[in-house]
Design a protein around this motif. Structure first.
Motif, PDB file in Angstrom:
ATOM      1  N   SER A  31       4.424 -14.098 -13.391  1.00 37.81           N
ATOM      2  CA  SER A  31       4.037 -13.737 -14.754  1.00 37.81           C
ATOM      3  C   SER A  31       3.310 -12.395 -14.779  1.00 37.81           C
ATOM      4  N   ASP A  32       2.384 -12.207 -13.806  1.00 39.93           N
ATOM      5  CA  ASP A  32       1.671 -10.922 -13.742  1.00 39.93           C
ATOM      6  C   ASP A  32       2.634  -9.766 -13.507  1.00 39.93           C
TER       7      ASP A  32
ATOM      8  N   ALA B 275     -10.328 -15.474 -17.185  1.00 39.86           N
ATOM      9  CA  ALA B 275     -11.534 -15.137 -16.430  1.00 39.86           C
ATOM     10  C   ALA B 275     -11.463 -13.693 -15.950  1.00 39.86           C
ATOM     11  N   ARG B 276     -12.619 -13.159 -15.527  1.00 40.87           N
ATOM     12  CA  ARG B 276     -12.662 -11.768 -15.052  1.00 40.87           C
ATOM     13  C   ARG B 276     -11.770 -11.589 -13.814  1.00 40.87           C
ATOM     14  N   GLY B 277     -11.777 -12.601 -12.951  1.00 42.42           N
ATOM     15  CA  GLY B 277     -10.917 -12.516 -11.760  1.00 42.42           C
ATOM     16  C   GLY B 277      -9.450 -12.445 -12.117  1.00 42.42           C
ATOM     17  N   ARG B 278      -9.069 -13.168 -13.181  1.00 43.37           N
ATOM     18  CA  ARG B 278      -7.671 -13.136 -13.630  1.00 43.37           C
ATOM     19  C   ARG B 278      -7.289 -11.754 -14.117  1.00 43.37           C
TER      20      ARG B 278
ATOM     21  N   ARG C 251      -6.912  -9.448 -11.123  1.00 45.12           N
ATOM     22  CA  ARG C 251      -5.635  -9.668 -10.447  1.00 45.12           C
ATOM     23  C   ARG C 251      -4.491  -8.985 -11.179  1.00 45.12           C
ATOM     24  N   GLN C 252      -4.560  -8.963 -12.515  1.00 42.19           N
ATOM     25  CA  GLN C 252      -3.518  -8.300 -13.292  1.00 42.19           C
ATOM     26  C   GLN C 252      -3.472  -6.805 -12.971  1.00 42.19           C
TER      27      GLN C 252
ATOM     28  N   LEU D 176      -6.208   1.647  -5.700  1.00 37.28           N
ATOM     29  CA  LEU D 176      -6.056   1.956  -7.125  1.00 37.28           C
ATOM     30  C   LEU D 176      -6.384   0.745  -7.991  1.00 37.28           C
ATOM     31  N   GLY D 177      -5.888  -0.428  -7.575  1.00 42.53           N
ATOM     32  CA  GLY D 177      -6.111  -1.616  -8.380  1.00 42.53           C
ATOM     33  C   GLY D 177      -7.575  -2.009  -8.454  1.00 42.53           C
ATOM     34  N   VAL D 178      -8.256  -1.988  -7.314  1.00 48.76           N
ATOM     35  CA  VAL D 178      -9.673  -2.376  -7.299  1.00 48.76           C
ATOM     36  C   VAL D 178     -10.506  -1.400  -8.120  1.00 48.76           C
ATOM     37  N   SER D 179     -10.250  -0.083  -7.922  1.00 49.46           N
ATOM     38  CA  SER D 179     -11.055   0.903  -8.655  1.00 49.46           C
ATOM     39  C   SER D 179     -10.826   0.799 -10.157  1.00 49.46           C
TER      40      SER D 179
END
Length: 891
Positions: free
Chosen positions: A81-82, A387-390, A393-394, A456-459
């Motif tokens: 889905s993501d 949630a923030r974690g969700r 992850r996106q 890139l994703g984490v930042s």
């Protein structure tokens, strides 16, 4: 739950998610209706009962999300889905997505291509059994210079060392070979009997050398490579009739080596060493040495073993002098092959790493801009139960998709990039045949893409989900949520881009300035209009045979002069910038002091005031005219210098200056017979200009030139000064050589090709680092433009208010430019500081400039600042044209 039930549930959740969601909706609605009924029975009005039931349920969508997270296989469905949502996000902004993908593809492709070269040359193991245990052995002289080994020293290493399973010596050369399907100029190696044992190689056909094959006077034998056997020996299984003529001797082919084995590099034939006996001198360094370590012996232990033997030889030898070994060292064979290439390749890898950082910074800024524009979306998703974690992850998923697409295109680009690198690579770069886009390189590209995606994703996620997401619902309508913080982060990234780019462009500038300085050096010879022809006759020792070879070369030169357009023809034993000349010690000596044998030279060579060091070159009189080497004083060779006349020599200007500083060297006699075995004295008759034998960036070496027709050589390079087209001269010269001896092949090159090849390493570094620097500069400028344009768009309301309150166009322009200037100057300051430290890494590659060259630093700084300010000016100019009425209504 049984495994079959779990599997059934997993598959249903994965492939029938819509039906499962419908069931979940009905179940939640039923549960809600039950709660409502209970509240009504408790006396609540219907509306209040419904509201209380929803509160007790803690949010319908939140409950659904909790249930979904407990399902088997939910994680996989969630990832799918993501990915779907991420692809939709990328498709919604095709222009930005294209820019990001192209940027990542360029950086990942360039990094992968350079890593392919680094891996193939430096990291890939040698193609031998247990290659880490194969060592190279070197002598170290009193000046600390590493050199090959002398025959007696090798014998002592072999007989007295206890560190090796097998030890062997070898050298290589190009020789004319006939007797096969056609005559060829072939790379041959002379090796000792244990050579193949070092590499644990056995012939696939026939046998290996044995001790008797290497004895003086033994029947000549030869081993052939698999490629030579296929191409020139007809893949014959029976070798009894295979014979090759090499150096005037007929060799019996006794074996064929397995496919892929070619050591020394490019060797096709292997002969036993010492068929003419060993050289007894401990200062004649004619062979390289390789060995395989015994089990349990380390490189350090073997090196100490050889060092002790070398020091013992030095203490007991009567041949004291600069050329006698003083120590010895053992290093891994791979390190000895690639040692000189290590520093330049690591510099290139560091440079492309900087380009990758600049590209990632560019993409990070674009992602942050998109994330800022999605604040309202994130707030809504959070309010609906995400949630923030969700959400993090996106963002990671979207970055991974972006990086994998860019990485895939980058790998495709790397295939072309590697081909381009191989075409640009200098001829002296080792192991180029090992360079390819192979499995380790593809794994590197995958890991690199994943690392880029993670970064890139984490930042992006950390910045986008920081703070209270619910503020996006309140402020998202005005489009200003988080704008100040996001702009600060964007400006910080741009400053980092500028700093990294400045380091990269300064490095490219230093290497470019070095190349310009090198090209300013006068090589001491002409380069254009010269065609060279390499000719190798059989090696002979008999004086009469040598005289016959001199006559052959004289006839060849006379006939070559008759080719239309050829003005002059000369010959030499070694061209400048084509591998160098042999060097040795000569002695000042008179006829009365001349010994009868070479052994008698030892006592004279102990008198340091009478000896000198020089390169030894055999040449004809017209060689100097063809290359335009000027005569300083005296004369060059002429008709007076026949084979039976007193032998004469011409010396270089640097030798005259160094050895005879306050006197005229003409008329002095020297003994240089240790170079060719001819003990007749040489009378100096002339002084010629210096030439840069080993490259324009190396100082001229003192050189002694002797007359080819007095001191004949079997292998020479004929030089032809011609006004005619090379394509006409070459076939005519080849035909003349074939008429004189059809078994002698030749190699033709232009001298400009040789000269250009000598600059190959510097051109290679300049082109690549220059490309990386230009790419980084363009990305950095794009980053500055993007951040400033984004800042202006986010501040449209503010700018409109300022203009409505009386601010002029100049005020707005200065405000925007001052903001950009601060970012640029901050990045430049960091970049200059970093450059002062990091350019030390390229110091060994520089010539004529220092690592802190102020002209380079100043020029690059002005270029970068000017380009960045121009990138700021465009959006700043656009800001001055904002209509206050439109801006105040701006959403």
């Amino acid at each position: 739950m049984p495994f079959s039930a779990k599997l059934q549930s997993f598959l249903r959740n994965l492939f029938s998610s819509r039906h499962v969601d419908v069931d979940l909706d009905e179940e939640v609605r039923s549960h809600l209706e039950l709660l409502i009924d209970e509240n009504i029975r408790a006396g609540m009005p219907p509306e209040e009962a419904q509201r209380a039931a929803r509160i007790d349920l803690d949010g319908i969508e939140q409950v659904k999300e909790q249930v979904r997270e407990e399902r088997l296989g939910h994680w996989l469905a969630s990832i799918v889905s993501d990915c779907r949502y991420g692809l939709r996000q990328l498709r919604e902004h095709p222009g930005v997505t294209t820019i990001m993908v192209f940027t990542l593809a360029l950086a990942i492709g360039a990094t992968t291509a350079i890593f392919s070269v680094v891996y193939g040359v430096l990291l890939r193991p040698l193609p031998f059994t247990d290659p880490s245990r194969i060592m190279a052995i070197f002598e170290i002289n009193s000046k600390g210079t590493w050199s090959p080994v002398a025959d007696p020293n090798f014998d002592d290493f072999r007989d007295q060392s206890h560190s090796f399973q097998a030890i062997a010596k070898y050298n290589s050369d190009i020789a004319s070979v006939s007797g096969a399907s056609q005559p060829t100029r072939t790379a041959i190696a002379s090796v000792s009997p244990d050579f193949l044992k070092v590499f644990t190689i056995q012939p696939m056909i026939g046998r290996d050398f044995n001790a008797s094959d290497a004895k003086k006077g033994a029947a000549p034998t030869v081993l052939a490579s698999y490629g030579y056997w296929q191409q020139y020996l007809g893949s014959a299984q029976d070798l009894s009739g295979a014979h090759l003529k090499i150096g005037g001797l007929v060799f019996s082919v006794i074996g064929v080596l397995p496919p892929g084995f070619r050591f020394p590099p490019d060797a096709d034939l292997w002969l036993p060493a010492d068929l003419e006996g060993e050289n007894p001198s401990r200062t004649s360094h004619n062979y390289h040495a390789v060995a395989r370590l015994r089990d349990g012996v380390t490189v350090q232990q073997a090196s100490r073993d050889i060092s002790a033997l070398a020091q013992r030889i030095h203490q007991t030898s009567s041949e004291q002098g600069d050329y006698l070994l003083k120590d010895g060292i053992v290093v891994p064979l791979q390190e000895s092959i690639t040692g000189k290439a290590r520093a330049p390749l690591l510099v290139l890898l560091g440079a492309v790493g900087f380009l990758l950082l600049v590209a990632c910074a560019n993409v990070a800024n674009l992602l942050l801009a998109q994330a800022s524009a999605r604040q309202r979306e994130l707030a809504i998703r959070n309010a609906l139960g995400a949630a923030r974690g969700r959400l993090i992850r996106q963002f990671l998923t979207e970055a991974l998709l972006l990086s994998l697409i860019g990485g895939g295109l980058g790998v495709l680009g790397a295939y072309w990039g590697v081909a381009g690198l191989l075409s640009l690579a200098p001829e002296n770069l080792p192991r180029l045949d090992s360079v390819s886009v192979n499995i380790p390189v593809l794994l590197f590209a995958l890991l690199l893409s994943t690392a880029v995606a993670a970064g890139l994703g984490v930042s992006t996620a950390a910045r986008a989900t920081s703070g209270d997401l619910r503020e996006g619902l309140a402020e998202g309508g005005r489009g200003q949520a988080g704008s100040q913080g996001g702009q600060r982060v964007g400006r910080a990234i741009v400053a980092a881009q500028i700093a990294i780019t400045l380091v990269l462009v300064v490095g490219a500038g230093l290497l470019g300035r070095s190349l310009m300085k090198v090209l300013e050096v006068n090589p001491g010879f002409r380069v254009d209009k010269i065609v060279t022809m390499d000719v190798s006759l059989p090696w002979v020792e008999d004086p009469k045979a040598k005289a016959s070879q001199a006559i052959f070369f004289s006839s060849l030169i006379d006939r070559l002069k008759q080719i239309p357009g050829v003005r002059k023809v000369g010959a030499t034993s070694g061209l400048p910038m084509d591998g160098g000349l042999p060097d040795g010690m000569f002695a000042l000596m008179t006829q009365n002091e001349l010994p009868k044998t070479p052994d008698g030279l030892g006592a004279i060579f102990q008198q340091k005031e009478r000896i000198g060091n020089a390169d030894f070159c055999v040449a004809t009189d017209e060689y100097f005219k063809v290359l335009g080497i000027p005569l300083i004083r005296g004369r060059i060779f002429d008709e007076r210098d026949g084979a039976d006349s007193p032998h004469v020599a011409v010396i270089s200007e640097s030798l005259a200056r160094d050895r005879w500083p306050n006197q005229d060297p003409i008329g002095h006699t020297i003994e240089f017979g240790n170079m060719d075995g001819d003990l007749r004295l040489l009378t100096i008759v002339g002084v010629v200009g210096d030439t840069h034998e080993y490259g324009l960036d190396a100082p001229p070496r003192p050189t002694v030139y002797v007359n080819l027709f007095q001191r004949p050589r079997a292998a020479v390079t004929v030089t032809m000064l011609s006004d005619a087209d090379t394509r006409l001269v070459t076939p005519a010269a080849r035909g003349i050589l074939h008429d004189l001896n059809p078994e002698i092949p030749a190699r033709f090159r232009t001298f400009s090709q040789i000269y250009s090849a000598s600059l190959g390493s510097r051109k290679f570094n300049v082109i690549l680092i220059g490309f990386f620097g230009i790419s980084a500069l363009m990305l950095a400028i794009a980053g500055v433009f993007g951040v400033m344009a984004y800042s202006v768009s986010r501040r449209t309301r503010e700018i409109g208010v300022r203009i409505a309150l009386g601010a002029g166009s100049g005020d707005v322009l200065r405000m925007i430019l001052s903001q950009g200037s601060r970012t640029i100057l901050f990045g430049v300051a960091i970049g200059i500081a970093a450059s002062l430290v990091l350019t030390r890494a390229v110091e060994s590659l520089l010539f004529g400039v220092t690592a802190t060259d102020p002209l380079t630093f100043g020029g690059v700084t002005l270029l970068l600042v000017g380009s960045a300010l121009l990138a700021c000016y465009i959006p700043a100019r656009r800001a001055t044209r904002v209509d206050p009425l439109v801006a105040l209504r701006y959403e």
